[in-house]
Design a protein around this motif. Sequence first.
Motif, PDB file in Angstrom:
ATOM      1  N   PRO A  44       0.800  -1.226   0.000  1.00 12.75           N
ATOM      2  CA  PRO A  44       0.000   0.000   0.000  1.00 12.75           C
ATOM      3  C   PRO A  44       0.834   1.277   0.000  1.00 12.75           C
ATOM      4  N   GLY A  45       0.125   2.384  -0.123  1.00 15.04           N
ATOM      5  CA  GLY A  45       0.752   3.678   0.065  1.00 15.04           C
ATOM      6  C   GLY A  45       0.976   3.932   1.543  1.00 15.04           C
ATOM      7  N   GLY A  46       1.815   4.879   1.828  1.00 15.19           N
ATOM      8  CA  GLY A  46       2.178   5.191   3.205  1.00 15.19           C
ATOM      9  C   GLY A  46       3.474   5.961   3.131  1.00 15.19           C
ATOM     10  N   GLU A  47       4.429   5.539   3.913  1.00 21.18           N
ATOM     11  CA  GLU A  47       5.748   6.179   3.887  1.00 21.18           C
ATOM     12  C   GLU A  47       6.761   5.079   3.549  1.00 21.18           C
ATOM     13  N   SER A  48       7.330   5.195   2.355  1.00 22.14           N
ATOM     14  CA  SER A  48       8.164   4.087   1.878  1.00 22.14           C
ATOM     15  C   SER A  48       9.364   3.817   2.781  1.00 22.14           C
ATOM     16  N   THR A  49       9.947   4.887   3.341  1.00 26.35           N
ATOM     17  CA  THR A  49      11.107   4.664   4.214  1.00 26.35           C
ATOM     18  C   THR A  49      10.681   3.901   5.483  1.00 26.35           C
ATOM     19  N   THR A  50       9.497   4.225   5.993  1.00 26.31           N
ATOM     20  CA  THR A  50       8.995   3.541   7.198  1.00 26.31           C
ATOM     21  C   THR A  50       8.659   2.082   6.874  1.00 26.31           C
ATOM     22  N   THR A  77       1.013   0.560  -4.685  1.00 26.28           N
ATOM     23  CA  THR A  77       0.475   1.902  -4.900  1.00 26.28           C
ATOM     24  C   THR A  77       1.310   2.916  -4.128  1.00 26.28           C
ATOM     25  N   CYS A  78       1.674   3.972  -4.804  1.00 27.18           N
ATOM     26  CA  CYS A  78       2.384   5.108  -4.201  1.00 27.18           C
ATOM     27  C   CYS A  78       3.672   4.663  -3.500  1.00 27.18           C
ATOM     28  N   ALA A  79       3.718   4.622  -2.164  1.00 24.87           N
ATOM     29  CA  ALA A  79       4.921   4.135  -1.492  1.00 24.87           C
ATOM     30  C   ALA A  79       5.259   2.711  -1.966  1.00 24.87           C
ATOM     31  N   GLY A  80       4.233   1.936  -2.294  1.00 24.13           N
ATOM     32  CA  GLY A  80       4.449   0.581  -2.827  1.00 24.13           C
ATOM     33  C   GLY A  80       5.185   0.617  -4.152  1.00 24.13           C
ATOM     34  N   LEU A  81       4.858   1.590  -4.980  1.00 26.95           N
ATOM     35  CA  LEU A  81       5.597   1.773  -6.237  1.00 26.95           C
ATOM     36  C   LEU A  81       7.051   2.096  -5.949  1.00 26.95           C
ATOM     37  N   VAL A  82       7.261   3.012  -4.988  1.00 23.97           N
ATOM     38  CA  VAL A  82       8.636   3.408  -4.642  1.00 23.97           C
ATOM     39  C   VAL A  82       9.451   2.174  -4.261  1.00 23.97           C
ATOM     40  N   LEU A  83       8.891   1.347  -3.368  1.00 18.88           N
ATOM     41  CA  LEU A  83       9.613   0.162  -2.880  1.00 18.88           C
ATOM     42  C   LEU A  83       9.889  -0.826  -4.011  1.00 18.88           C
ATOM     43  N   GLU A  98      11.166   8.731  -8.966  1.00 13.02           N
ATOM     44  CA  GLU A  98      11.421  10.017  -8.330  1.00 13.02           C
ATOM     45  C   GLU A  98      10.467  10.101  -7.141  1.00 13.02           C
ATOM     46  N   ARG A  99      11.014   9.854  -5.941  1.00 12.66           N
ATOM     47  CA  ARG A  99      10.179   9.909  -4.727  1.00 12.66           C
ATOM     48  C   ARG A  99       9.682  11.327  -4.494  1.00 12.66           C
ATOM     49  N   ASN A 100       8.454  11.494  -4.037  1.00 15.18           N
ATOM     50  CA  ASN A 100       7.862  12.826  -3.810  1.00 15.18           C
ATOM     51  C   ASN A 100       8.055  13.710  -5.048  1.00 15.18           C
ATOM     52  N   GLY A 101       7.956  13.093  -6.211  1.00 13.96           N
ATOM     53  CA  GLY A 101       8.354  13.740  -7.457  1.00 13.96           C
ATOM     54  C   GLY A 101       7.556  14.977  -7.823  1.00 13.96           C
ATOM     55  N   PHE A 126      -3.495  11.712  -6.064  1.00 14.40           N
ATOM     56  CA  PHE A 126      -2.053  11.718  -5.830  1.00 14.40           C
ATOM     57  C   PHE A 126      -1.768  12.369  -4.482  1.00 14.40           C
ATOM     58  N   ILE A 127      -1.049  11.678  -3.605  1.00 20.64           N
ATOM     59  CA  ILE A 127      -0.717  12.220  -2.282  1.00 20.64           C
ATOM     60  C   ILE A 127       0.789  12.103  -2.067  1.00 20.64           C
ATOM     61  N   ARG A 128       1.454  13.233  -2.122  1.00 25.65           N
ATOM     62  CA  ARG A 128       2.941  13.225  -2.064  1.00 25.65           C
ATOM     63  C   ARG A 128       3.496  12.067  -2.899  1.00 25.65           C
ATOM     64  N   ALA A 129       3.011  12.035  -4.111  1.00 29.39           N
ATOM     65  CA  ALA A 129       3.225  10.850  -4.943  1.00 29.39           C
ATOM     66  C   ALA A 129       4.583  10.852  -5.638  1.00 29.39           C
ATOM     67  N   PHE A 163      -0.597   6.774  -7.949  1.00 30.89           N
ATOM     68  CA  PHE A 163      -1.791   7.331  -7.317  1.00 30.89           C
ATOM     69  C   PHE A 163      -2.465   6.245  -6.482  1.00 30.89           C
ATOM     70  N   HIS A 164      -3.641   6.597  -5.910  1.00 35.28           N
ATOM     71  CA  HIS A 164      -4.301   5.720  -4.930  1.00 35.28           C
ATOM     72  C   HIS A 164      -5.664   5.223  -5.428  1.00 35.28           C
ATOM     73  N   PRO A 165      -5.717   4.138  -6.183  1.00 38.02           N
ATOM     74  CA  PRO A 165      -7.011   3.634  -6.649  1.00 38.02           C
ATOM     75  C   PRO A 165      -7.887   3.153  -5.492  1.00 38.02           C
TER      76      PRO A 165
HETATM   77  N1  GLN Z   1       5.847  10.150  -0.342  1.00 32.33           N
HETATM   78  C1  GLN Z   1       5.663   8.815   0.137  1.00 32.33           C
HETATM   79  C2  GLN Z   1       6.921   7.989   0.017  1.00 32.33           C
HETATM   80  O1  GLN Z   1       7.742   8.242  -0.798  1.00 32.33           O
HETATM   81  C3  GLN Z   1       4.551   8.105  -0.583  1.00 32.33           C
HETATM   82  C4  GLN Z   1       3.246   8.780  -0.327  1.00 32.33           C
HETATM   83  C5  GLN Z   1       2.090   7.858  -0.372  1.00 32.33           C
HETATM   84  O2  GLN Z   1       2.219   6.634  -0.366  1.00 32.33           O
HETATM   85  N2  GLN Z   1       0.925   8.433  -0.360  1.00 32.33           N
HETATM   86  O3  GLN Z   1       7.047   7.059   0.735  1.00 32.33           O
END
Ligand code: GLN
Length: 186
Positions: A44-50, A77-83, A98-101, A126-129, A163-165
């Motif tokens: 899921p989305g959230g904070e990828s570093t956490t 999704t979102c942080a999940g994409l980053v990871l 690009e994190r927080n792109g 999109f949330i800090r996406a 983004f967050h479907p």
């Molecule tokens: N900015 C967050 C990150 O890079 C992702 C934000 C989100 O998942 N809504 O981890």
Amino acid sequence: MVIGVLALQGAVSEHVVKLQACGVATKLINELSDLAGIDGIVIPGGESTTIRKLLVREQMLTPLKQLVKSGLPVFGTCAGLVLLAQPDSLDGLNGQVERNGFGRQRESFETELTVMGWSRPFHGVFIRAPFLTRVETPAKPIVTLPDGRIVAAQQANVLVTAFHPELTDDGRFHQLFIDEIVRGRG
Ligand code: GLN
């Protein structure tokens, strides 16, 4: 079919609701042993570093990375994409993230998205996406913004959206994820 939802941090329950609406059973993934017996997993989305820190703490990072490599269907999704796009995290998508792109001014915004092959647009939240600056084969973009930023992509068993479907009432991305699992089983 049982779909796991990584439940260490972030927008977990929204994914559970969406998946159940698609008619599949869900399982919250909190520790290593939970990874057994799932047919796919949502990051899921959230904070990828956490989330990454918690994956390391739970000794799940390497096993999950290996599962993704071995073909476990995964939807990030979102942080999940980053990871999934980070080589030192889950390394499931061949591309540059690009994190927080979208930066400060547009930290959060909503827009209608044109999805390759779909007749109706999809409402993108999109949330800090993050976004992808490029993806390379075998990954392919499925949603690209007019300015060229890639915000959804697919690579074999891996599906990602910036983004967050799960925060809309449109279940098409979750259904796509399920359909691909069914198709993969032949
Ligand atoms: N900015 C967050 C990150 O890079 C992702 C934000 C989100 O998942 N809504 O981890």
